[in-house]
Design an enzyme around this catalytic site. Structure first.
Site, mmCIF file in Angstrom:
data_model
loop_
_atom_site.group_PDB
_atom_site.id
_atom_site.type_symbol
_atom_site.label_atom_id
_atom_site.label_comp_id
_atom_site.label_asym_id
_atom_site.label_seq_id
_atom_site.Cartn_x
_atom_site.Cartn_y
_atom_site.Cartn_z
ATOM 1 C CG ASP A 256 2.077 6.172 -18.371
ATOM 2 O OD1 ASP A 256 2.025 5.001 -18.819
ATOM 3 O OD2 ASP A 256 1.895 6.449 -17.157
ATOM 4 C CE LYS A 263 -1.475 6.269 -17.423
ATOM 5 N NZ LYS A 263 -1.820 6.231 -16.002
ATOM 6 C CG ASP A 274 4.008 10.053 -17.077
ATOM 7 O OD1 ASP A 274 4.015 10.621 -15.971
ATOM 8 O OD2 ASP A 274 3.985 8.820 -17.214
ATOM 9 C CG ASP A 333 -0.657 3.038 -15.800
ATOM 10 O OD1 ASP A 333 0.187 3.774 -16.344
ATOM 11 O OD2 ASP A 333 -1.820 3.402 -15.508
ATOM 12 C CD GLU A 335 4.820 4.783 -16.415
ATOM 13 O OE1 GLU A 335 3.863 4.151 -15.927
ATOM 14 O OE2 GLU A 335 4.856 6.031 -16.408
ATOM 15 N NE ARG A 337 5.419 2.627 -8.923
ATOM 16 C CZ ARG A 337 4.360 2.571 -8.127
ATOM 17 N NH1 ARG A 337 4.274 1.670 -7.174
ATOM 18 N NH2 ARG A 337 3.373 3.430 -8.272
HETATM 19 N N1 BES Z 1 2.027 8.810 -14.952
HETATM 20 C C1 BES Z 1 1.164 8.101 -14.083
HETATM 21 C C2 BES Z 1 0.745 8.929 -12.883
HETATM 22 C C3 BES Z 1 -0.337 9.945 -13.133
HETATM 23 C C4 BES Z 1 -1.628 9.558 -13.388
HETATM 24 C C5 BES Z 1 -0.058 11.273 -13.022
HETATM 25 C C6 BES Z 1 -2.614 10.508 -13.569
HETATM 26 C C7 BES Z 1 -1.034 12.235 -13.190
HETATM 27 C C8 BES Z 1 -2.315 11.852 -13.470
HETATM 28 C C9 BES Z 1 1.878 6.860 -13.545
HETATM 29 O O1 BES Z 1 2.751 6.257 -14.414
HETATM 30 C C10 BES Z 1 0.808 5.867 -13.238
HETATM 31 O O2 BES Z 1 0.163 5.442 -14.151
HETATM 32 N N2 BES Z 1 0.665 5.536 -11.967
HETATM 33 C C11 BES Z 1 -0.334 4.635 -11.558
HETATM 34 C C12 BES Z 1 0.259 3.735 -10.520
HETATM 35 C C13 BES Z 1 -0.623 2.576 -10.155
HETATM 36 C C14 BES Z 1 -0.725 1.605 -11.310
HETATM 37 C C15 BES Z 1 -0.058 1.897 -8.943
HETATM 38 C C16 BES Z 1 -1.474 5.451 -10.988
HETATM 39 O O3 BES Z 1 -1.241 6.453 -10.320
HETATM 40 O O4 BES Z 1 -2.621 5.082 -11.254
HETATM 41 ZN ZN ZN Z 2 3.610 7.470 -15.804
HETATM 42 MN MN MN Z 3 1.797 4.875 -15.705
#
Ligand code: BES
Ligand code: ZN
Ligand code: MN
Length: 499
Positions: A256, A263, A274, A333, A335, A337
């Site tokens: 991811d 990111k 991920d 990001d 993604e 869901r």
């Molecule tokens: N895979 C990430 C979630 C994640 C981030 C898990 C850091 C563990 C550590 C997910 O796909 C993501 O990027 N989520 C975003 C959502 C946001 C854009 C609403 C997040 O948590 O920042």
């Molecule tokens: Zn993710």
């Molecule tokens: Mn993500």
């Protein structure tokens, strides 16, 4: 690694040839006449040792004891939890290169779940990742004997522990592999190897079939990557065909980057983890293959990379999910869901008894619950309490989070049926509210394992969670479905060669 269970009194444990003998000493220890009992009793009397779980005394070449090293360790109340604490405390001795043969002996009674916890804790302490190291130093431990007062009585618990270890280590292995060694196609290959186990089948769908199914949200995430997506469908058929299955859905983002909403660089490597939701589903099937419980289980894994590219989905793009609902992709990001919503829609075709999705879904869940408990969301109280209870027993705990409709307000969009993000506040809950729009009336739970699936820092690596929780939950369902039948381990289908 080989685990063995046998009836072993302390007197007999003294003559077991091994590199390390660990003696678990419970509160209120009644010492026998043997040398080890006498030593333990003396050390306790002199205050050099206590039976508090994890307190220990290390000894070397004890006269009349065949083991080279002996560790006496407090076992507290003898519970599963205390067993784990005790074994963890001697973890470095278990992991030591010289420890090839280990004997662990319960000086007291083995309480419910304690033998399984013991097997799991030994595996956890001795695990080493080797796949992408050139000078692979494999796990030094190759045989572990668990000695108890009554081996036949502990057999079922022991077998469950061994099966869980196989599942947890499968999940850890795939979680730990870097993204270039764990592509969607390689994950699918791993799933196919599981179909060698009795009662397990595997089907893998590629991009054309996923397009035909109309999974526009999943396709949108995969667009930016050169690696073709895979939609993995596993079946475990342990009961009659007409028994509704439990469907497990695992997020399988093999890397991811965040996509166009990219990111920041620090710790981005950890986004190889991920796909730990997917790995936990694979691990659960690995354990089911051993345990052969009388239930039906389906595993669904949408697997792809989330990459930025000229063809990648862009912020503001509107995509149509398999359910027909449209989604404004405000943040590429978010993604997880998007791939899960299409898998959840697909899950409905199995008319499931319950659907449980497992995902490293939000950083917000790490902030809320840290690395101790997974986040759990559910539209069904019975399912929620079964999962909660399974987590407690498995020492793989979760915590129920709310799903009030007010949390879905922020998902409103001017250009589609919903947006895919709703601001920073309550981020793990709004993510769950998004998923809930795709489950209809099915009993459903969502496990956000972003904080629990791996550890960072010096001990960076996948934990194998929540395989323990899932398996305990599924075995509980087996009991509900077939209360009259003997426990699953009693009637085994023939064992296939383990992948
Ligand atoms: N895979 C990430 C979630 C994640 C981030 C898990 C850091 C563990 C550590 C997910 O796909 C993501 O990027 N989520 C975003 C959502 C946001 C854009 C609403 C997040 O948590 O920042
Ligand atoms: Zn993710
Ligand atoms: Mn993500």
């Amino acid at each position: 690694m080989n685990f063995d269970l046998k009836t072993l009194e302390l007197a007999a444990a003294a003559s077991e040839k091994c590199d390390l003998l660990v003696v678990l000493l419970p509160d209120g220890l009644k010492p026998g006449k043997d040398a080890l009992s006498a030593l333990a009793a003396l050390a306790i009397k002199n205050g050099d040792l206590s039976t508090k779980a994890g307190k220990q005394l290390q000894l070397y070449q004890v006269p009349a004891v065949a083991a080279r090293r002996v560790v006496l360790v407090g076992h507290g109340d003898g519970s599963a939890r205390a067993t784990r604490q005790a074994v963890q405390a001697v973890g470095s001795a278990i992991k030591a290169a010289q420890t090839k043969r280990l004997v662990l002996c319960f000086a007291g009674k083995a309480s419910a779940g304690a033998v399984s916890a013991c097997v799991q804790a030994v595996a956890e302490a001795s695990y080493v990742y080797v796949t992408t190291k050139s000078k692979a130093e494999a796990r030094s431990l190759n045989r572990c004997v668990v000695g108890v007062q009554d081996a036949p009585a502990a057999r079922e618990d022991f077998d469950a522990g061994v099966a869980l270890v196989a599942g947890i280590e499968f999940a850890r292995e795939w979680g730990n592999r870097p993204a270039n060694h764990a592509t969607p196609s390689l994950l699918a290959d791993a799933a196919r190897t599981l179909a060698k186990l009795p009662r397990i089948q595997c089907k893998v769908h590629g991009p054309a079939e996923v397009a035909r199914l109309g999974m526009g949200a999943f396709l949108a995430v995969a667009r930016g990557s050169e690696e073709p997506l895979r939609f993995i469908e596993l079946r475990y058929n342990g009961a009659a065909k007409d028994q509704p299955p439990v469907v497990l859905v695992g997020k399988g983002i093999t890397f991811d980057t965040g996509g166009i909403s990219i990111k920041p660089a620090p710790e981005m490597d950890e986004m190889k983890f991920d796909m730990c939701g997917a790995a936990s589903v694979l691990g659960a099937f690995r354990a089911l293959g051993e345990l052969q419980p009388p239930i039906n289980v389906v595993g669904l894994i949408p697997a792809c990379e989330n990459m930025p590219d000229g063809r990648a989905v862009k912020p503001g793009d509107v995509v149509t999910s398999m359910s027909g609902q449209t989604i404004e992709v405000l943040n590429t990001d978010a993604e997880g869901r998007l791939v899960l919503c299409d898998a959840l829609t697909y899950a409905a075709r199995f008319k499931p008894a319950a659907v449980v999705d497992v995902a490293t879904l939000t950083g917000a869940c790490v902030i809320a619950l840290g690395g101790v408990r997974s986040g759990m969301f559910s539209n069904n109280d019975a399912l929620a309490s079964a999962l909660h209870a399974a987590g407690e027993v498995a020492q793989d705990p979760c915590w129920r989070m709310p799903l009030d409709d007010d949390y879905a307000e922020g998902l409103k969009s001017n250009f589609a049926d919903m947006g895919n993000v709703a601001g920073r506040a309550g981020g793990s809950i709004t993510a769950a509210k998004f998923l809930q729009k795709y489950v209809g009336e099915m009993p459903w739970a969502h496990l956000d394992i972003a904080g629990t699936a791996w550890k960072g820092g010096a001990s960076k690596g996948a934990t194998g969670r929540p395989v323990g929780l899932l398996i305990h939950y599924l075995l509980g369902q087996a009991q509900v479905a077939q209360p009259a039948r003997k426990p699953a381990t009693a009637k085994r289908a023939p064992r296939a060669k383990a992948p």
